[in-house]
Enzyme design. Structure first.
Site, PDB file in Angstrom:
ATOM      1  NE  ARG A   5      -2.060   0.617   9.897  1.00  0.00           N
ATOM      2  CZ  ARG A   5      -3.186   1.239   9.576  1.00  0.00           C
ATOM      3  NH1 ARG A   5      -3.549   2.314  10.241  1.00  0.00           N
ATOM      4  NH2 ARG A   5      -3.962   0.799   8.606  1.00  0.00           N
TER       5      ARG A   5
ATOM      6  CE  LYS B  25       3.778  -4.575  11.623  1.00  0.00           C
ATOM      7  NZ  LYS B  25       2.928  -3.902  10.698  1.00  0.00           N
TER       8      LYS B  25
ATOM      9  CG  ASN C 273       4.616   5.633   4.248  1.00  0.00           C
ATOM     10  OD1 ASN C 273       4.630   5.300   5.411  1.00  0.00           O
ATOM     11  ND2 ASN C 273       5.220   6.731   3.837  1.00  0.00           N
ATOM     12  CG  LEU C 274       7.092   1.318  -0.842  1.00  0.00           C
ATOM     13  CD1 LEU C 274       7.697   0.978  -2.203  1.00  0.00           C
ATOM     14  CD2 LEU C 274       6.142   0.205  -0.399  1.00  0.00           C
ATOM     15  CG  HIS C 275       8.768   0.330   5.969  1.00  0.00           C
ATOM     16  ND1 HIS C 275       9.006  -1.013   6.078  1.00  0.00           N
ATOM     17  CD2 HIS C 275       7.435   0.483   6.192  1.00  0.00           C
ATOM     18  CE1 HIS C 275       7.892  -1.640   6.393  1.00  0.00           C
ATOM     19  NE2 HIS C 275       6.911  -0.764   6.453  1.00  0.00           N
TER      20      HIS C 275
ATOM     21  N   GLY D 125      11.310  -2.800   5.447  1.00  0.00           N
ATOM     22  CA  GLY D 125      10.559  -4.066   5.493  1.00  0.00           C
ATOM     23  C   GLY D 125      10.068  -4.430   4.093  1.00  0.00           C
ATOM     24  CG  HIS D 126       7.105  -2.073   2.108  1.00  0.00           C
ATOM     25  ND1 HIS D 126       7.014  -0.947   2.883  1.00  0.00           N
ATOM     26  CD2 HIS D 126       5.886  -2.647   2.122  1.00  0.00           C
ATOM     27  CE1 HIS D 126       5.782  -0.840   3.351  1.00  0.00           C
ATOM     28  NE2 HIS D 126       5.072  -1.857   2.906  1.00  0.00           N
TER      29      HIS D 126
ATOM     30  CG  MET E 102      -1.903  -1.191   1.159  1.00  0.00           C
ATOM     31  SD  MET E 102      -3.448  -0.923   2.024  1.00  0.00           S
ATOM     32  CE  MET E 102      -2.873  -0.624   3.655  1.00  0.00           C
TER      33      MET E 102
HETATM   34  O1  PAF Z   1      -0.108  -5.687   3.617  1.00  0.00           O
HETATM   35  C1  PAF Z   1      -0.524  -4.795   2.846  1.00  0.00           C
HETATM   36  O2  PAF Z   1       0.159  -3.819   2.557  1.00  0.00           O
HETATM   37  C2  PAF Z   1      -1.919  -4.920   2.258  1.00  0.00           C
HETATM   38  O3  PAF Z   1      -2.801  -5.499   3.159  1.00  0.00           O
HETATM   39  C3  PAF Z   1      -1.946  -5.666   0.906  1.00  0.00           C
HETATM   40  C4  PAF Z   1      -1.488  -7.108   1.049  1.00  0.00           C
HETATM   41  C5  PAF Z   1      -1.056  -4.944  -0.088  1.00  0.00           C
HETATM   42  C6  PAF Z   1      -3.374  -5.683   0.348  1.00  0.00           C
HETATM   43  O4  PAF Z   1      -3.862  -4.401   0.164  1.00  0.00           O
END
Ligand code: PAF
Length: 284
Positions: A189, A151, A32-34, A36-37, A30
């Site tokens: 968050r 997580k 706002n990457l950090h 972890g992503h 979704m």
């Molecule tokens: O974990 C998330 O960021 C969301 O729940 C996902 C899997 C991208 C679905 O919108």
């Protein structure tokens, strides 16, 4: 890296990669990457030759409109990070692309049992929204393998069950949680926390580790242990939502015969609802 906004362009880019014999890895997010992503993207890179990430703040999985509205949107910074981590394609659809008839008329995917309780209890409809959007994204990207953070332990269990129940031919890979030096699990968050609250939030992981130690030492009065952990969170200024001990494989309430447990928690601190978990393998 290229960014595509619509399904037809996405399909032609993916078709070309597939024709070139590439294995397609997918990281849904979704935004706002950090870090972890980025661990998800790096893991996808290790397993696959062509990596697709998506950024879509999915309105269907938010049960609080204010939470949806304030969710951080940081496209440019996200693109820079993805591109630095050798992501090939960013799919960045608008709500109209994902839900052309609106959400009320959208067919939905519901995953019973594992969606219930824990975050599913606190956020009714949340996992139907997640399962629906992930199904749509899977059908759009048609990946060989998809990557999700551990997580979001319950979310990962929901996706695994959905893929198995609906015979989706996709390998689901869980990727370990990235933590700050303090132990705080990385999350978009965390941006809602003040610097002081961020320090305070590290207590969640300390609580999980302390509880894991008690389990390792043989404590088995699960309800009492969870109540004590909730009390400890409250004493540190959190508003605990839940602390639960479950079977790590199926998320059923823990039994004294289980050999692998997971402690799951959600707690509010200031404006943020934080979740975390810890798997505990017991020496039987
Ligand atoms: O974990 C998330 O960021 C969301 O729940 C996902 C899997 C991208 C679905 O919108």
């Amino acid at each position: 890296m290229i960014t595509v906004n619509n399904l037809s362009e996405l399909r032609s880019v993916i078709a070309a990669a597939r024709q070139a014999g590439k294995r397609i890895g997918f990281v849904p997010t979704m935004g706002n990457l950090h870090n972890g992503h980025m661990r998800l993207v790096d893991t996808a890179r290790q397993h696959c030759d062509f990596v697709v990430a998506s950024i879509f703040v999915n309105p269907m999985q938010f049960n609080d409109p204010k939470d949806l509205e304030r969710y951080p949107r940081t496209l440019e910074a996200d693109q820079a990070l993805l591109s630095a981590h050798q992501c090939d394609v960013l799919f960045y659809p608008q709500v109209e692309e994902m839900y052309p008839l609106g959400m009320a008329l959208q067919s939905k995917v519901s995953v019973p049992d594992v969606s219930e309780g824990l975050c599913g209890g606190a956020r009714p409809g949340h996992f139907d929204g997640v399962a629906t959007v992930v199904t749509k994204l899977f059908n759009m990207v048609q990946p060989d393998q998809a990557f999700f953070g551990e997580k979001d332990y319950q979310q990962l269990a929901v996706i695994r069950k959905m893929v198995s129940d609906l015979c989706m031919n996709i390998t689901i890979t869980g990727v370990p949680t990235c933590r700050e030096e303090s132990g705080l699990a990385m999350s978009s968050r965390n941006g809602y926390l003040s610097p002081a609250e961020k320090q305070q939030a590290a207590f969640i992981y300390q609580m999980l580790c302390a509880l894991a130690q008690q389990l390792q030492k043989g404590a088995r009065n699960f309800p009492e242990l969870c109540q004590q952990a909730c009390d400890a969170l409250a004493a540190q200024g959190f508003r605990p939502d839940y602390v639960e001990i479950r079977n790590a494989a199926n998320l059923k309430p823990a039994s004294v015969h289980d050999t692998e447990l997971v402690i799951l928690t959600a707690a509010f601190l200031g404006n943020a609802r934080l979740i975390d978990n810890l798997v505990v393998a017991l020496n039987s």
